[in-house]
Design an enzyme around this catalytic site. Structure first.
Site, mmCIF file in Angstrom:
data_model
loop_
_atom_site.group_PDB
_atom_site.id
_atom_site.type_symbol
_atom_site.label_atom_id
_atom_site.label_comp_id
_atom_site.label_asym_id
_atom_site.label_seq_id
_atom_site.Cartn_x
_atom_site.Cartn_y
_atom_site.Cartn_z
ATOM 1 N N CYS A 262 0.885 -1.178 0.000
ATOM 2 C CA CYS A 262 0.000 0.000 0.000
ATOM 3 C C CYS A 262 0.915 1.218 0.000
ATOM 4 O O CYS A 262 1.078 1.887 1.018
ATOM 5 C CB CYS A 262 -0.911 0.005 1.217
ATOM 6 S SG CYS A 262 -1.823 -1.546 1.480
ATOM 7 N N ALA A 264 1.508 4.299 -1.826
ATOM 8 C CA ALA A 264 1.402 5.748 -2.029
ATOM 9 C C ALA A 264 1.461 6.495 -0.693
ATOM 10 O O ALA A 264 0.934 6.004 0.309
ATOM 11 C CB ALA A 264 0.105 6.073 -2.754
ATOM 12 N N PRO A 265 2.139 7.641 -0.660
ATOM 13 C CA PRO A 265 2.750 8.372 -1.777
ATOM 14 C C PRO A 265 4.168 7.937 -2.129
ATOM 15 O O PRO A 265 4.834 8.595 -2.915
ATOM 16 C CB PRO A 265 2.761 9.815 -1.270
ATOM 17 C CG PRO A 265 2.928 9.670 0.213
ATOM 18 C CD PRO A 265 2.164 8.425 0.594
ATOM 19 N N LYS A 268 7.943 5.279 1.974
ATOM 20 C CA LYS A 268 8.585 4.082 2.540
ATOM 21 C C LYS A 268 9.225 3.228 1.443
ATOM 22 O O LYS A 268 10.283 2.637 1.663
ATOM 23 C CB LYS A 268 7.563 3.288 3.354
ATOM 24 C CG LYS A 268 7.051 4.066 4.577
ATOM 25 C CD LYS A 268 6.073 3.245 5.388
ATOM 26 C CE LYS A 268 5.508 4.076 6.528
ATOM 27 N NZ LYS A 268 4.639 5.204 6.056
ATOM 28 N N ASP A 284 -0.306 0.496 -5.556
ATOM 29 C CA ASP A 284 -1.407 1.346 -5.107
ATOM 30 C C ASP A 284 -2.545 1.153 -6.084
ATOM 31 O O ASP A 284 -2.320 1.088 -7.309
ATOM 32 C CB ASP A 284 -1.015 2.818 -5.039
ATOM 33 C CG ASP A 284 -2.054 3.625 -4.260
ATOM 34 O OD1 ASP A 284 -1.890 3.749 -3.034
ATOM 35 O OD2 ASP A 284 -3.038 4.092 -4.877
ATOM 36 N N ASP A 311 -4.744 -3.505 -6.523
ATOM 37 C CA ASP A 311 -5.395 -3.538 -5.214
ATOM 38 C C ASP A 311 -4.785 -4.659 -4.384
ATOM 39 O O ASP A 311 -4.891 -5.834 -4.732
ATOM 40 C CB ASP A 311 -6.893 -3.768 -5.403
ATOM 41 C CG ASP A 311 -7.668 -3.716 -4.094
ATOM 42 O OD1 ASP A 311 -7.041 -3.634 -3.014
ATOM 43 O OD2 ASP A 311 -8.909 -3.768 -4.156
ATOM 44 N N ASP A 330 1.713 -1.115 4.828
ATOM 45 C CA ASP A 330 1.425 0.176 5.474
ATOM 46 C C ASP A 330 -0.041 0.460 5.160
ATOM 47 O O ASP A 330 -0.370 1.182 4.228
ATOM 48 C CB ASP A 330 2.353 1.249 4.916
ATOM 49 C CG ASP A 330 2.181 2.590 5.612
ATOM 50 O OD1 ASP A 330 1.627 2.615 6.724
ATOM 51 O OD2 ASP A 330 2.592 3.613 5.031
ATOM 52 N N CYS A 383 -0.739 4.487 10.694
ATOM 53 C CA CYS A 383 -0.567 5.775 11.386
ATOM 54 C C CYS A 383 -1.842 6.060 12.173
ATOM 55 O O CYS A 383 -2.568 7.014 11.911
ATOM 56 C CB CYS A 383 -0.253 6.890 10.394
ATOM 57 S SG CYS A 383 -1.382 7.009 8.995
#
Length: 444
Positions: A262, A264-265, A268, A284, A311, A330, A383
């Protein structure tokens, strides 16, 4: 006459009307205004972010001095009143200037008809002030909602997770601007070299090492970092220190083949490449965002990154198939750990959103973990501050796959990890975004 207030008003309208992120809306408005003086840009930034951070407090102060319900006001009028109230209650701007300039902003913004209302309400607020809050000890929930500008459900969760004292510390932390943090592109320059460049490009700015992350630097007072020549040359990226620690927890072995599920952006993905990965497949599901990952990798000179629109919760395309040495998830999450830099998120999340995201996180984890080779590393990160998105999500994953995956502590254990295999940061404790991450190994 300064247009700082008009810029702030347009940012607030884009956030409310278009569900824009405040930082992107602000960048766009400053760019469109053209040639804004640094002092005026700083004021526009403070006003826009200040209103978003203290919206509950401002609305509580406005209700007694507005004759009709705030909800019945035209949205742009309410934003004007909040803009004026913030100046009166939360800044050192003289009251006559706060009122007069906000009225002038209404007129310059095509809202002449609202100017008399804005003038009357703000003058009354200037005279009467905001109603006092009850003592924290008597009404912790009500006070936390106002002081933290938090929706009731989130204030209740924070009190339950942290307890009153720490919850109020958290509210105070997210009310402060986040320190601009960058990540050294170690594939192009070392710390000393970048520090020398930044000192030359941003004289007078404050530069300090990050608290934990090896490649983190905090740079304050330099204005927009993307305008610096060293940024355009790809010598650094803008990335919060907590996000950098996720890649340090992943610790890709030299030459690793990595799946960033996952991505974007792309921060990492790029960091993992800088740390020595030989191939990073960056997924993404949004094609435009996938292209943006490639653009960022090109700016940094990282040729090993392979962006792909796919996906991660669905069957993967052939190019994203394993075996991988490292899989990073992430995961899409509530984002509540980023309230300090994205204050608008608190008004957009609900318990139902979190429940939906938890289900999606589990689906992605189960789907991509099987692409990991036996003995490889799986890192899950969010996050978020909520245990159901973090530690509880990992515990559920391990329970669903008994004997297949297990905690994989780093040795030696980093100072920032409580147990060697997890990361948990909080704005009020660590002066960075709130993150949870866990490092696991595939055993079979």
């Amino acid at each position: 006459m300064s247009d700082s207030r008009a810029i702030a008003l347009r940012v607030l309208r884009r956030v409310a009307r278009d569900a824009a992120f405040a930082n992107l809306a602000l960048d766009a408005e400053l760019s469109a205004a053209g040639g804004v003086e640094p002092r005026d840009a700083a004021l526009a930034t403070e006003l826009a972010y200040g209103v978003l951070r203290r919206q509950q407090l401002l609305d509580r102060a406005l209700r007694p001095v507005v004759k009709q319900s705030l909800e019945k006001l035209e949205p742009v009028v309410l934003e004007l009143l909040r803009l004026g109230a913030y100046q009166l209650l939360c800044t050192r701007i003289p009251p006559h200037a706060a009122v007069g300039e906000t009225v002038a902003t209404a007129k310059r913004s095509g809202m002449e008809r609202a100017a008399p209302l804005v003038n009357a309400v703000l003058r009354r607020l200037s005279r009467e002030g905001a109603p006092p809050l009850p003592p924290r000890s008597e009404a912790p929930l009500e006070t936390l909602e106002v002081e933290g500008s938090l929706p009731p459900w989130l204030a209740r969760r924070l009190l339950a997770i942290l307890g009153p004292e720490a919850a109020f510390d958290f509210a105070a932390a997210i009310d402060r601007p986040a320190a601009p943090t960058l990540r050294i592109n170690r594939s192009r320059i070392d710390r000393d070299g970048l520090v020398a460049r930044l000192e030359a490009e941003a004289p007078g700015a404050s530069l300090a090492p990050g608290r934990f992350a090896s490649d983190a630097l905090r740079l304050e007072g330099a204005g927009s970092l993307s305008r610096l020549p060293s940024y355009r040359e790809g010598l650094f990226s803008q990335q919060d220190e907590a996000a950098q620690l996720v890649s340090e927890l992943a610790a890709p072995p030299p030459g690793a083949r990595v799946l960033d599920a996952c991505a974007a952006p792309g921060g990492k993905s790029c960091h993992l490449a800088e740390l020595g990965a030989a191939q990073v497949v960056s997924l993404d599901k949004n094609e435009r965002k996938a292209r943006r990952i490639g653009e960022e990798a090109a700016r940094l000179g990282l040729s090993v990154i392979e962006p792909m629109a796919a996906d991660a919760g669905a069957p993967l395309p052939p190019g994203a198939k394993g075996p991988f040495d490292l899989v990073l998830v992430d995961a899409p999450c509530s984002g509540l750990g980023t309230l300090q830099r994205h204050p608008e998120i608190r008004y957009r999340r609900s318990p139902e959103d979190v429940e939906r995201m938890v289900a999606g996180q589990a689906r992605i984890l189960d789907n991509v973990a099987k692409e990991l080779r036996v003995g490889g590393t799986l890192v899950y990160a969010v996050c978020s501050l909520l245990p159901e998105e973090g530690r509880e999500q990992v515990e559920s994953f391990l329970a669903r796959h008994p004997g297949q995956y297990a905690p994989a502590p780093l040795e030696p254990s980093p100072a920032w990890s409580p147990d060697g295999w997890t990361l948990e940061t909080w704005p009020h404790l660590h002066e960075m975004d709130g993150f949870f991450a866990a490092r696991m190994i595939r055993q079979g």
